[in-house]
Scaffold this motif. Structure first.
Motif, short mmCIF file in Angstrom:
data_model
loop_
_atom_site.label_atom_id
_atom_site.label_comp_id
_atom_site.label_asym_id
_atom_site.label_seq_id
_atom_site.Cartn_x
_atom_site.Cartn_y
_atom_site.Cartn_z
N SER A 26 0.81 -1.23 0.00
CA SER A 26 0.00 0.00 0.00
C SER A 26 0.84 1.27 0.00
CB SER A 26 -0.97 0.01 1.18
OG SER A 26 -0.29 0.22 2.41
N TYR A 27 2.15 1.15 0.20
CA TYR A 27 3.03 2.31 0.13
C TYR A 27 3.40 2.64 -1.33
CZ TYR A 27 3.90 2.73 5.12
OH TYR A 27 3.75 2.94 6.47
N SER A 28 3.07 1.76 -2.23
CA SER A 28 3.47 1.93 -3.63
C SER A 28 2.48 2.81 -4.40
CB SER A 28 3.54 0.56 -4.31
OG SER A 28 2.23 0.03 -4.45
N LYS A 29 2.88 3.15 -5.62
CA LYS A 29 1.99 3.88 -6.52
C LYS A 29 1.26 2.92 -7.45
CE LYS A 29 4.86 8.00 -6.50
NZ LYS A 29 5.73 8.87 -7.30
N LYS A 30 1.80 1.73 -7.61
CA LYS A 30 1.22 0.74 -8.51
C LYS A 30 1.57 -0.66 -8.01
CE LYS A 30 0.36 0.73 -13.03
NZ LYS A 30 0.38 1.25 -14.31
N VAL A 31 0.60 -1.57 -8.11
CA VAL A 31 0.81 -2.96 -7.73
C VAL A 31 0.57 -3.83 -8.96
CG1 VAL A 31 -0.06 -4.90 -6.35
CG2 VAL A 31 0.14 -2.64 -5.32
N TYR A 32 1.50 -4.73 -9.23
CA TYR A 32 1.34 -5.69 -10.32
C TYR A 32 1.15 -7.07 -9.70
CZ TYR A 32 3.24 -2.17 -13.50
OH TYR A 32 3.46 -1.04 -14.22
N TYR A 33 0.19 -7.79 -10.22
CA TYR A 33 -0.04 -9.16 -9.79
C TYR A 33 0.47 -10.10 -10.88
CZ TYR A 33 -3.11 -7.43 -6.12
OH TYR A 33 -3.61 -6.80 -5.02
N ILE A 43 -2.93 -2.54 -10.32
CA ILE A 43 -3.77 -1.56 -9.63
C ILE A 43 -2.95 -0.29 -9.46
CG2 ILE A 43 -5.04 -0.98 -7.53
CD1 ILE A 43 -5.25 -3.94 -6.92
N ASP A 44 -3.54 0.85 -9.81
CA ASP A 44 -2.89 2.15 -9.60
C ASP A 44 -3.47 2.82 -8.37
OD1 ASP A 44 -1.14 2.45 -11.91
OD2 ASP A 44 -2.99 2.41 -13.08
N ARG A 45 -2.61 3.47 -7.61
CA ARG A 45 -3.08 4.20 -6.43
C ARG A 45 -3.83 5.46 -6.82
NH1 ARG A 45 0.21 5.81 -0.98
NH2 ARG A 45 -1.47 7.00 -0.02
N ASN A 46 -3.32 6.17 -7.84
CA ASN A 46 -3.90 7.43 -8.29
C ASN A 46 -4.08 8.38 -7.10
OD1 ASN A 46 -3.97 6.64 -11.02
ND2 ASN A 46 -5.84 5.51 -10.66
N THR A 47 -5.30 8.81 -6.83
CA THR A 47 -5.54 9.78 -5.75
C THR A 47 -6.10 9.13 -4.49
OG1 THR A 47 -7.74 10.28 -6.62
CG2 THR A 47 -5.91 11.66 -7.38
N LYS A 48 -6.11 7.81 -4.44
CA LYS A 48 -6.64 7.11 -3.26
C LYS A 48 -5.75 7.35 -2.04
CE LYS A 48 -8.17 3.19 -6.06
NZ LYS A 48 -7.25 3.16 -7.20
N SER A 49 -6.37 7.38 -0.89
CA SER A 49 -5.59 7.42 0.35
C SER A 49 -4.89 6.08 0.51
CB SER A 49 -6.50 7.67 1.55
OG SER A 49 -7.33 6.54 1.78
N LYS A 55 -7.12 -1.28 1.24
CA LYS A 55 -8.37 -2.07 1.20
C LYS A 55 -8.60 -2.65 -0.19
CE LYS A 55 -10.54 0.49 4.93
NZ LYS A 55 -11.51 1.54 5.28
N GLU A 56 -8.29 -1.90 -1.23
CA GLU A 56 -8.44 -2.41 -2.60
C GLU A 56 -7.47 -3.55 -2.86
OE1 GLU A 56 -8.54 -0.94 -7.25
OE2 GLU A 56 -8.07 0.52 -5.68
N ILE A 57 -6.24 -3.42 -2.40
CA ILE A 57 -5.24 -4.48 -2.57
C ILE A 57 -5.70 -5.75 -1.86
CG2 ILE A 57 -2.89 -5.21 -1.97
CD1 ILE A 57 -2.11 -2.18 -2.30
N VAL A 58 -6.18 -5.61 -0.64
CA VAL A 58 -6.67 -6.78 0.12
C VAL A 58 -7.83 -7.42 -0.61
CG1 VAL A 58 -7.81 -7.50 2.25
CG2 VAL A 58 -5.84 -5.95 2.36
N LYS A 59 -8.76 -6.62 -1.10
CA LYS A 59 -9.94 -7.14 -1.80
C LYS A 59 -9.53 -7.93 -3.05
CE LYS A 59 -14.12 -5.63 -4.17
NZ LYS A 59 -14.90 -4.47 -4.61
N VAL A 60 -8.66 -7.36 -3.87
CA VAL A 60 -8.21 -8.03 -5.09
C VAL A 60 -7.44 -9.31 -4.75
CG1 VAL A 60 -6.69 -7.84 -7.09
CG2 VAL A 60 -8.23 -5.96 -6.50
N THR A 61 -6.54 -9.21 -3.79
CA THR A 61 -5.74 -10.37 -3.40
C THR A 61 -6.63 -11.49 -2.89
OG1 THR A 61 -3.89 -8.92 -2.84
CG2 THR A 61 -3.82 -11.15 -1.93
N THR A 62 -7.61 -11.16 -2.10
CA THR A 62 -8.54 -12.17 -1.56
C THR A 62 -9.33 -12.83 -2.68
OG1 THR A 62 -8.72 -10.92 0.50
CG2 THR A 62 -10.43 -12.55 0.07
N GLN A 63 -9.81 -12.04 -3.62
CA GLN A 63 -10.59 -12.58 -4.74
C GLN A 63 -9.76 -13.48 -5.63
OE1 GLN A 63 -12.24 -9.08 -6.58
NE2 GLN A 63 -13.93 -8.97 -5.12
N MET A 64 -8.49 -13.18 -5.76
CA MET A 64 -7.61 -14.00 -6.62
C MET A 64 -7.40 -15.38 -6.03
SD MET A 64 -4.74 -11.28 -7.86
CE MET A 64 -4.03 -12.37 -9.09
N HIS A 65 -7.52 -15.52 -4.72
CA HIS A 65 -7.26 -16.79 -4.06
C HIS A 65 -8.51 -17.64 -3.91
CE1 HIS A 65 -3.53 -14.69 -3.15
NE2 HIS A 65 -3.02 -15.88 -2.94
#
Length: 66
Positions: A26-33, A43-49, A55-65
């Motif tokens: 979550s410290y990054s600007k972009k996450v690649y899976y 996933i791009d952080r863009n203007t998200k806190s 929370k978006e990273i956790v959601k995507v990671t959970t769905q992938m599994h």
């Protein structure tokens, strides 16, 4: 992690980090899976806190599994 953010911002240096930790990611600007050695999703952080991005990273990671 704050030190990496500082280096990135002050030196305009790209930092590539491999992690399975959503909080660290979550410290990054972009996450690649990656899946089977290939780029699967990004996933791009863009203007998200950081919290919303985490929370978006956790959601995507959970769905992938599933």
């Amino acid at each position: 992690m704050e030190y990496f953010v500082k280096i990135n911002e002050e030196k305009h240096t790209t930092i590539i980090m491999v992690t399975h930790d959503s909080f660290v990611a979550s410290y990054s600007k972009k996450v690649y899976y990656m899946k089977d050695g290939h780029l699967d999703l990004s996933i791009d952080r863009n203007t998200k806190s950081q919290d919303d991005y985490y929370k978006e990273i956790v959601k995507v990671t959970t769905q992938m599994h599933l």
